[in-house]
Design a protein around this motif. Structure first.
Motif, PDB file in Angstrom:
ATOM      1  N   UNK A  35       0.824  -1.208   0.000  1.00  0.00           N
ATOM      2  CA  UNK A  35       0.000   0.000   0.000  1.00  0.00           C
ATOM      3  C   UNK A  35       0.859   1.259   0.000  1.00  0.00           C
ATOM      4  N   UNK A  36       1.954   1.213   0.744  1.00  0.00           N
ATOM      5  CA  UNK A  36       2.848   2.380   0.795  1.00  0.00           C
ATOM      6  C   UNK A  36       3.316   2.776  -0.595  1.00  0.00           C
ATOM      7  N   UNK A  37       3.472   1.770  -1.480  1.00  0.00           N
ATOM      8  CA  UNK A  37       3.945   2.038  -2.855  1.00  0.00           C
ATOM      9  C   UNK A  37       2.785   2.231  -3.835  1.00  0.00           C
ATOM     10  N   UNK A  38       1.552   2.237  -3.295  1.00  0.00           N
ATOM     11  CA  UNK A  38       0.391   2.356  -4.173  1.00  0.00           C
ATOM     12  C   UNK A  38       0.096   1.066  -4.928  1.00  0.00           C
ATOM     13  N   UNK A  39       0.568  -0.052  -4.365  1.00  0.00           N
ATOM     14  CA  UNK A  39       0.404  -1.347  -5.034  1.00  0.00           C
ATOM     15  C   UNK A  39      -0.524  -2.270  -4.231  1.00  0.00           C
ATOM     16  N   UNK A  40      -1.023  -3.307  -4.911  1.00  0.00           N
ATOM     17  CA  UNK A  40      -1.746  -4.393  -4.233  1.00  0.00           C
ATOM     18  C   UNK A  40      -1.283  -5.713  -4.834  1.00  0.00           C
ATOM     19  N   UNK A  41      -1.714  -6.804  -4.215  1.00  0.00           N
ATOM     20  CA  UNK A  41      -1.419  -8.113  -4.811  1.00  0.00           C
ATOM     21  C   UNK A  41      -2.706  -8.677  -5.387  1.00  0.00           C
ATOM     22  N   UNK A  42      -2.629  -9.071  -6.659  1.00  0.00           N
ATOM     23  CA  UNK A  42      -3.788  -9.698  -7.299  1.00  0.00           C
ATOM     24  C   UNK A  42      -3.494 -11.186  -7.443  1.00  0.00           C
ATOM     25  N   UNK A  43      -4.358 -11.998  -6.843  1.00  0.00           N
ATOM     26  CA  UNK A  43      -4.141 -13.446  -6.953  1.00  0.00           C
ATOM     27  C   UNK A  43      -5.223 -14.044  -7.831  1.00  0.00           C
ATOM     28  N   UNK A  44      -4.788 -14.702  -8.909  1.00  0.00           N
ATOM     29  CA  UNK A  44      -5.702 -15.385  -9.809  1.00  0.00           C
ATOM     30  C   UNK A  44      -5.904 -16.793  -9.235  1.00  0.00           C
ATOM     31  N   UNK A  45      -7.089 -17.075  -8.730  1.00  0.00           N
ATOM     32  CA  UNK A  45      -7.311 -18.300  -7.963  1.00  0.00           C
ATOM     33  C   UNK A  45      -7.268 -19.541  -8.846  1.00  0.00           C
ATOM     34  N   UNK A  46      -7.689 -19.399 -10.106  1.00  0.00           N
ATOM     35  CA  UNK A  46      -7.694 -20.582 -10.977  1.00  0.00           C
ATOM     36  C   UNK A  46      -6.272 -20.943 -11.379  1.00  0.00           C
ATOM     37  N   UNK A  47      -5.524 -19.931 -11.821  1.00  0.00           N
ATOM     38  CA  UNK A  47      -4.160 -20.159 -12.269  1.00  0.00           C
ATOM     39  C   UNK A  47      -3.215 -20.355 -11.092  1.00  0.00           C
ATOM     40  N   UNK A  48      -3.670 -19.940  -9.888  1.00  0.00           N
ATOM     41  CA  UNK A  48      -2.848 -20.054  -8.693  1.00  0.00           C
ATOM     42  C   UNK A  48      -1.546 -19.260  -8.794  1.00  0.00           C
ATOM     43  N   UNK A  49      -1.656 -18.058  -9.365  1.00  0.00           N
ATOM     44  CA  UNK A  49      -0.477 -17.173  -9.429  1.00  0.00           C
ATOM     45  C   UNK A  49      -0.862 -15.812  -8.887  1.00  0.00           C
ATOM     46  N   UNK A  50       0.139 -15.129  -8.292  1.00  0.00           N
ATOM     47  CA  UNK A  50      -0.167 -13.771  -7.837  1.00  0.00           C
ATOM     48  C   UNK A  50       0.882 -12.784  -8.290  1.00  0.00           C
ATOM     49  N   UNK A  51       0.412 -11.550  -8.537  1.00  0.00           N
ATOM     50  CA  UNK A  51       1.324 -10.517  -9.014  1.00  0.00           C
ATOM     51  C   UNK A  51       1.070  -9.234  -8.248  1.00  0.00           C
ATOM     52  N   UNK A  52       2.131  -8.446  -8.115  1.00  0.00           N
ATOM     53  CA  UNK A  52       1.982  -7.150  -7.480  1.00  0.00           C
ATOM     54  C   UNK A  52       1.760  -6.145  -8.604  1.00  0.00           C
TER      55      UNK A  52
END
Ligand code: AMP
Length: 424
Positions: free
Chosen positions: A395-412
């Motif tokens: 949050x400090x960097x204006x970012x979040x983590x998005x996790x794609x539940x089907x693919x089981x991958x997450x990205x900032x």
């Protein structure tokens, strides 16, 4: 205390309701395309509204009671009478023709079984103010269109004219009471009882023979079947007219559905005066849609003479039929994004949720104070497509983590890029 639902009445869980809503959405599409204005009337009506013309079959099965002021009321068992009541009163002077539509629940004390409930849902298309066959053809066309939109194949319209049956009886001076009784029995295909009833009422053998002949005539070859009926009612002027109307209606249909002309078919409602029809699927012996012409009902309620024709698609039965025919009932629904705050990120998570909703993303905000691990297993159990993790460091960097539940991958990624990353 009984905690089950009342016999014949169902709870609709989300997946059940979604199916009903899908059929309702198609009906509303047709309200738009054919310009039927949707209306709503009260669930409770005066007992007399139905006692008059809805027929014994229905009026004996009404949920009726006396209210605290002593009024005799019923939970509505069908929709045509309330709409005709409006036509006789509030809409009396409204320019005709007028097209009205509805999707309501109805109540009948029927024996619960497959496709038959005590609270059920029916749509209605009612067209007031035209005597002409174009109006009947429109109602058949709407019904056909609905079946097509829902993806059904192989269905059949069972069609007849009550005018033919009634006029034959009238010609032999059969009283209206006995006519109604006869049509009620024909509706249930109890032909032998029809003969008995007519005999008991001292109706001529001639009349009985004509009726018996009619009961045997049906076929999907429309011209041939109509010619057969014509020959049978040759000596009955008014019955012949009813039949000619039917011929014209069918002839007007553009891209007609499969039609079975059945001279031994009637419907339980007493107000029908001409065309009647029901829609069936092979192997499913319950009517999915019912309809017909009722030219005298509005006048019976004290209104202006107002010819009318309409149909009532049974929503529950259409859903049932879709399940049986394995027609797709799950519409593509937008992905669910589950927004989870980590630590003290509650306000931030709310803010991000609000932003996503502004972009028309479907958001569920975490509100139970659970840890991330539990949140992920909940999202998995619910089969949600995405989880957005709002952590303090990101949050400090204006970012979040998005996790794609089907693919089981997450990205900032930056918050602004969320909507474009989510496949809806
Ligand atoms: P009716 O009002 O009897 O002409 O019925 C019109 C349509 O409503 C029928 O074709 C059915 O699809 C549906 N319907 C009638 N009665 C019931 C019921 N008890 N349960 C579920 N659907 C019904």
């Amino acid at each position: 205390m009984k905690l089950t639902s009342v016999r014949g009445m169902r709870d609709f869980l989300p997946e059940d309701l979604a199916k009903r809503r899908l059929v309702e959405a198609r009906v509303r599409e047709l309200f738009e395309l054919y310009n039927y204005a949707e209306i709503e009337t009260p669930v409770l009506e005066h007992f007399d509204l139905f006692a008059k013309k809805s027929g014994e079959e229905i009026t004996q099965r009404m949920y009726s009671f006396t209210d605290l002021s002593g009024r005799k009321l019923v939970l509505r068992p069908e929709g045509t009478a309330p709409v005709a009541r409006l036509m006789a009163t509030t809409l009396r002077t409204s320019p005709k023709p007028i097209r009205l539509g509805y999707i309501w629940s109805f109540f009948r004390y029927d024996e619960p079984q497959k496709g038959r409930y005590r609270q059920f849902y029916q749509a209605g298309f009612e067209l007031f103010g035209s005597k002409r066959p174009e109006a009947d053809a429109e109602i058949i066309s709407v019904s056909n269109q609905l079946m097509k939109l829902l993806g059904f194949r192989g269905y059949e319209f069972r069609v007849n004219s009550v005018a033919v049956l009634r006029e034959v009886l009238k010609e032999h001076n059969v009283s209206e009471g006995v006519q109604n009784q006869t049509l009620g029995l024909i509706d249930k295909r109890r032909y032998e009882e029809v003969v008995k009833t007519l005999r008991a009422s001292k109706v001529s053998q001639d009349c009985i023979e004509t009726m018996k002949q009619l009961f045997g005539i049906k076929g999907t070859d429309v011209p041939t079947t109509i010619s057969k009926i014509k020959r049978t009612v040759e000596d009955y002027g008014d019955a012949r007219e009813g039949l000619e109307d039917l011929e014209t209606i069918v002839g007007l249909l553009d891209n007609p559905p499969r039609i079975l002309i059945d001279a031994g078919f009637a419907r339980g409602l007493e107000y029908y005066t001409g065309l009647i029809f029901e829609v069936y699927l092979p192997g499913l012996p319950i009517a999915l849609i019912g309809g017909g012409r009722y030219d005298n009902l509005v006048e019976t309620f004290g209104g202006e003479p107002t010819p009318a024709v309409g149909c009532a698609p049974g929503i529950d039965r259409l859903v049932l039929a879709m399940e049986e025919q394995e027609v797709a009932t799950d519409e593509q629904r937008p992905a669910v994004v589950y927004v989870v705050p980590v630590g003290e990120m509650r306000t931030k998570a709310m803010e991000i949720s609000a932003k996503l909703r502004q972009e028309k993303v479907r958001v569920e905000l975490e509100v139970s104070g659970r840890g991330l691990k539990q949140c992920l297993s909940y999202a998995r159990a619910r089969e949600y497509e995405y989880v957005v993790i709002v952590g303090p460091e990101e949050a400090k960097k204006g970012m979040v983590i998005l996790r794609d539940m089907k693919a089981n991958v997450q990205t900032e990624l930056p918050v602004e890029r969320l909507p474009s990353q989510i496949k809806r």
